[in-house]
Design a protein around this motif. Structure first.
Motif, PDB file in Angstrom:
ATOM      1  N   ASN A  71     -15.723   3.521 -12.006  1.00  0.00           N
ATOM      2  CA  ASN A  71     -15.434   3.481 -13.528  1.00  0.00           C
ATOM      3  C   ASN A  71     -16.652   3.208 -14.525  1.00  0.00           C
ATOM      4  O   ASN A  71     -16.661   3.488 -15.495  1.00  0.00           O
ATOM      5  CB  ASN A  71     -14.370   2.672 -13.785  1.00  0.00           C
ATOM      6  N   ASP A  72     -17.763   2.648 -13.669  1.00  0.00           N
ATOM      7  CA  ASP A  72     -19.175   2.403 -14.306  1.00  0.00           C
ATOM      8  C   ASP A  72     -19.858   3.684 -14.223  1.00  0.00           C
ATOM      9  O   ASP A  72     -21.154   3.755 -14.900  1.00  0.00           O
ATOM     10  CB  ASP A  72     -19.875   1.430 -13.567  1.00  0.00           C
ATOM     11  N   LEU A  73     -19.542   4.760 -13.898  1.00  0.00           N
ATOM     12  CA  LEU A  73     -20.156   6.020 -13.678  1.00  0.00           C
ATOM     13  C   LEU A  73     -19.375   7.074 -14.428  1.00  0.00           C
ATOM     14  O   LEU A  73     -18.359   7.318 -14.415  1.00  0.00           O
ATOM     15  CB  LEU A  73     -20.394   6.458 -12.401  1.00  0.00           C
ATOM     16  N   ASN A  74     -20.371   7.935 -14.879  1.00  0.00           N
ATOM     17  CA  ASN A  74     -19.644   9.167 -15.735  1.00  0.00           C
ATOM     18  C   ASN A  74     -19.370  10.156 -14.638  1.00  0.00           C
ATOM     19  O   ASN A  74     -19.831  10.130 -13.536  1.00  0.00           O
ATOM     20  CB  ASN A  74     -20.535   9.640 -17.146  1.00  0.00           C
ATOM     21  N   GLU A  75     -18.848  11.533 -14.944  1.00  0.00           N
ATOM     22  CA  GLU A  75     -18.555  12.200 -13.969  1.00  0.00           C
ATOM     23  C   GLU A  75     -19.865  12.832 -13.240  1.00  0.00           C
ATOM     24  O   GLU A  75     -20.011  13.040 -12.250  1.00  0.00           O
ATOM     25  CB  GLU A  75     -17.863  13.649 -14.773  1.00  0.00           C
ATOM     26  N   ARG A  76     -20.996  13.114 -14.006  1.00  0.00           N
ATOM     27  CA  ARG A  76     -22.321  13.651 -13.323  1.00  0.00           C
ATOM     28  C   ARG A  76     -22.875  12.658 -12.510  1.00  0.00           C
ATOM     29  O   ARG A  76     -23.245  13.011 -11.148  1.00  0.00           O
ATOM     30  CB  ARG A  76     -23.234  14.099 -14.489  1.00  0.00           C
ATOM     31  N   GLU A  77     -22.890  11.247 -12.727  1.00  0.00           N
ATOM     32  CA  GLU A  77     -23.346  10.123 -11.884  1.00  0.00           C
ATOM     33  C   GLU A  77     -22.439  10.146 -10.729  1.00  0.00           C
ATOM     34  O   GLU A  77     -23.009   9.867  -9.656  1.00  0.00           O
ATOM     35  CB  GLU A  77     -23.321   8.913 -12.782  1.00  0.00           C
ATOM     36  N   LEU A  78     -21.088  10.293 -10.911  1.00  0.00           N
ATOM     37  CA  LEU A  78     -20.262  10.229  -9.720  1.00  0.00           C
ATOM     38  C   LEU A  78     -20.461  11.389  -8.724  1.00  0.00           C
ATOM     39  O   LEU A  78     -20.499  11.144  -7.632  1.00  0.00           O
ATOM     40  CB  LEU A  78     -19.101   9.881 -10.182  1.00  0.00           C
ATOM     41  N   GLU A  79     -20.732  12.422  -9.260  1.00  0.00           N
ATOM     42  CA  GLU A  79     -20.958  13.587  -8.329  1.00  0.00           C
ATOM     43  C   GLU A  79     -22.269  13.595  -7.642  1.00  0.00           C
ATOM     44  O   GLU A  79     -22.515  13.717  -6.519  1.00  0.00           O
ATOM     45  CB  GLU A  79     -21.070  14.849  -9.162  1.00  0.00           C
ATOM     46  N   GLU A  80     -23.379  12.931  -8.327  1.00  0.00           N
ATOM     47  CA  GLU A  80     -24.546  12.670  -7.697  1.00  0.00           C
ATOM     48  C   GLU A  80     -24.460  11.895  -6.452  1.00  0.00           C
ATOM     49  O   GLU A  80     -25.053  11.906  -5.542  1.00  0.00           O
ATOM     50  CB  GLU A  80     -25.687  12.314  -8.653  1.00  0.00           C
ATOM     51  N   LEU A  81     -23.795  10.697  -6.942  1.00  0.00           N
ATOM     52  CA  LEU A  81     -23.422   9.594  -5.855  1.00  0.00           C
ATOM     53  C   LEU A  81     -22.887  10.293  -4.713  1.00  0.00           C
ATOM     54  O   LEU A  81     -23.366  10.181  -3.690  1.00  0.00           O
ATOM     55  CB  LEU A  81     -22.657   8.416  -6.311  1.00  0.00           C
ATOM     56  N   SER A  82     -21.619  10.947  -4.921  1.00  0.00           N
ATOM     57  CA  SER A  82     -21.089  11.554  -3.758  1.00  0.00           C
ATOM     58  C   SER A  82     -21.913  12.633  -3.048  1.00  0.00           C
ATOM     59  O   SER A  82     -21.974  12.502  -1.642  1.00  0.00           O
ATOM     60  CB  SER A  82     -19.857  12.321  -4.381  1.00  0.00           C
ATOM     61  N   ARG A  83     -22.716  13.320  -3.615  1.00  0.00           N
ATOM     62  CA  ARG A  83     -23.415  14.388  -2.904  1.00  0.00           C
ATOM     63  C   ARG A  83     -24.745  13.702  -2.252  1.00  0.00           C
ATOM     64  O   ARG A  83     -24.959  13.684  -0.952  1.00  0.00           O
ATOM     65  CB  ARG A  83     -24.187  15.292  -3.900  1.00  0.00           C
ATOM     66  N   SER A  84     -25.282  12.473  -2.890  1.00  0.00           N
ATOM     67  CA  SER A  84     -26.257  11.734  -2.183  1.00  0.00           C
ATOM     68  C   SER A  84     -25.818  11.109  -0.874  1.00  0.00           C
ATOM     69  O   SER A  84     -26.551  11.050   0.130  1.00  0.00           O
ATOM     70  CB  SER A  84     -26.854  10.874  -2.983  1.00  0.00           C
ATOM     71  N   TYR A  85     -24.585  10.334  -0.885  1.00  0.00           N
ATOM     72  CA  TYR A  85     -24.043   9.781  -0.046  1.00  0.00           C
ATOM     73  C   TYR A  85     -23.710  10.715   1.413  1.00  0.00           C
ATOM     74  O   TYR A  85     -24.252  10.147   2.352  1.00  0.00           O
ATOM     75  CB  TYR A  85     -22.652   9.129  -0.260  1.00  0.00           C
TER      76      TYR A  85
END
Length: 424
Positions: A115-129
């Motif tokens: 909830n602390d991330l916007n959609e772009r940040e969440l996508e970047e986290l998911s791809r990086s993980y």
């Protein structure tokens, strides 16, 4: 995500040890099973939209792969920790073994509040993980899936990133994907459907008429809401539901289809005005037939267990009962459907999705649901028969069924040379 001071990794190790002893097996079996074969910790720096870089920590645990590639979800939650991920990977091994799937147990997580991330940040986290754990995953090594706070959309980002790294599509990398890119019909509702199948079997075992039964559910996410839907379809009156927003109660039964639509519109259950408010503690103590913890670990404790009046406790969540809570329920004659049996519908249909990806041939939902029902009923029967044979509780019986299946595989592969298996 341990609460009440209970470490889930220590709990699952205690359960393994007790069940190895219950089967009369050598200590060496426990030594093989007690910890994952591999745990990876990764650092995931993400640039946020305000220019700051935040470095998140991620994990992937792989317990045992003697039956096949490891398999298990990825959760995004601020309380993810390494011991939780280790424990969950062991639970996944047990689930796969109880259902008799050709899979081992895996689990992953990132310490983050999505909830602390916007959609772009969440996508970047998911791809990086997924980039960081790519060396140890793959359709023949380890197959991730959704879990707490991860969705089919997040799975789609992850598989897209993995495909870019490989240069071609690998649909069997993970499960719980959108149907358009290789997901399975019936996957989203599979865990809740499996929960209700096991409730039906437990009701038959104790001669409970579901058409006259009442239930309460802790949690109204994917699993809790699907469970409520299928219970409602079965004629069970769902009288109370709680989640992070609060709780609702209606002694005449909650209108589940209407509540589901209300939540789908962006509302929270606590704002549903056709019910009274109720706390978690009061819900657990209601005079109902079926209690379904479908939220987080360690909710049924030595404090809450004595108040529970339900005839059946169906553990839709992973690890919702502490050992002390479990003992109290058993002493009070409550029929427990343990988590590693109760919520195994998700991994079962994930397995079906992986099979369909491998075949490049996709099933109709009717076939998925029919195959799921067959496997869940067979697994329940194996556990119940073990309970009767060993005069144990359902939880220990479930572990003994899973361990027995794993031990036979260990023996076949030559890991056990002189172990006495005749007592199993």
């Amino acid at each position: 995500m341990s609460t009440h001071g209970k470490n889930p990794y220590e709990i699952v190790q205690e359960l393994l040890k007790e069940s190895v002893n219950g089967l009369g097996l050598d200590e060496s079996i426990y030594q093989i099973l007690k910890k994952p074969m591999r745990v990876l910790e990764v650092s995931i720096p993400i640039r946020k939209d305000n220019g700051d870089i935040v470095n998140y920590t991620g994990y992937r645990s792989q317990h045992l792969d003697i039956l096949g590639p490891t398999k298990g979800g990825i959760r995004f939650h601020p309380e993810v920790n390494i011991d939780e991920v280790r424990a969950l990977s062991i639970w996944m091994s047990m689930k796969s073994a109880i259902i008799q799937l050709p899979l081992g147990g895996g689990k992953g997580g990132v310490i983050v509040n999505p909830n602390d991330l916007n959609e772009r940040e969440l996508e970047e986290l998911s791809r990086s993980y997924i980039r960081k754990i790519t060396p140890i995953i793959g359709p023949k090594k380890d197959i991730p899936a959704p879990d707490m706070n991860t969705t089919p959309e997040i799975m789609a980002w992850m598989i897209d990133e993995y495909d870019k790294l490989n240069g071609y599509n690998v649909p069997g990398l993970l499960t719980g994907k959108p149907i358009i890119i290789g997901g399975s019909q019936g996957r989203l509702e599979a865990t809740g459907r499996g929960v209700v199948i096991t409730i039906r079997e437990a009701a038959n075992a104790i001669n409970l008429d579901l058409s006259q039964a009442t239930a309460a559910i802790q949690g109204f996410g994917n699993v809790g809401s699907a469970t409520a839907h299928f219970l409602h379809e079965s004629g069970v009156k769902v009288v109370a539901i709680t989640d992070e927003s609060g709780g609702i109660y209606n002694e005449n039964g909650i209108n589940i289809p209407e509540l589901t639509e209300f939540v789908a519109e962006g509302n929270v259950i606590a704002d549903y005005e056709k019910c009274e408010s109720i706390s978690n503690e009061k819900m657990f103590a209601l005079p109902i037939d079926i209690l379904i913890p479908a939220a987080i670990e360690n909710q049924i404790t030595k404090e809450t267990a004595p108040t529970i009046q339900a005839k059946i406790v169906a553990e839709a969540a992973n690890g919702p009962s502490t050992p002390e809570g479990n003992d109290i329920l058993e002493e009070n004659g409550v029929f427990i459907i343990p988590d590693i049996l109760c919520n195994a519908g998700g991994v079962t249909v994930s397995y079906f999705e992986w099979v369909q990806n491998t075949m490049n041939y996709y099933w109709k939902e009717e076939k998925v649901n029919r195959e799921l029902e067959e496997k869940m009923i067979s697994a329940f029967k194996r556990v119940y028969e073990m309970k009767e044979e060993k005069k144990s509780g359902m939880r220990q019986a479930a572990y003994m069924v899973g361990i027995k299946h794993l031990v036979l595989a260990l023996k076949a592969r030559g890991w056990i040379k002189n172990g006495d298996l005749s007592k199993m």
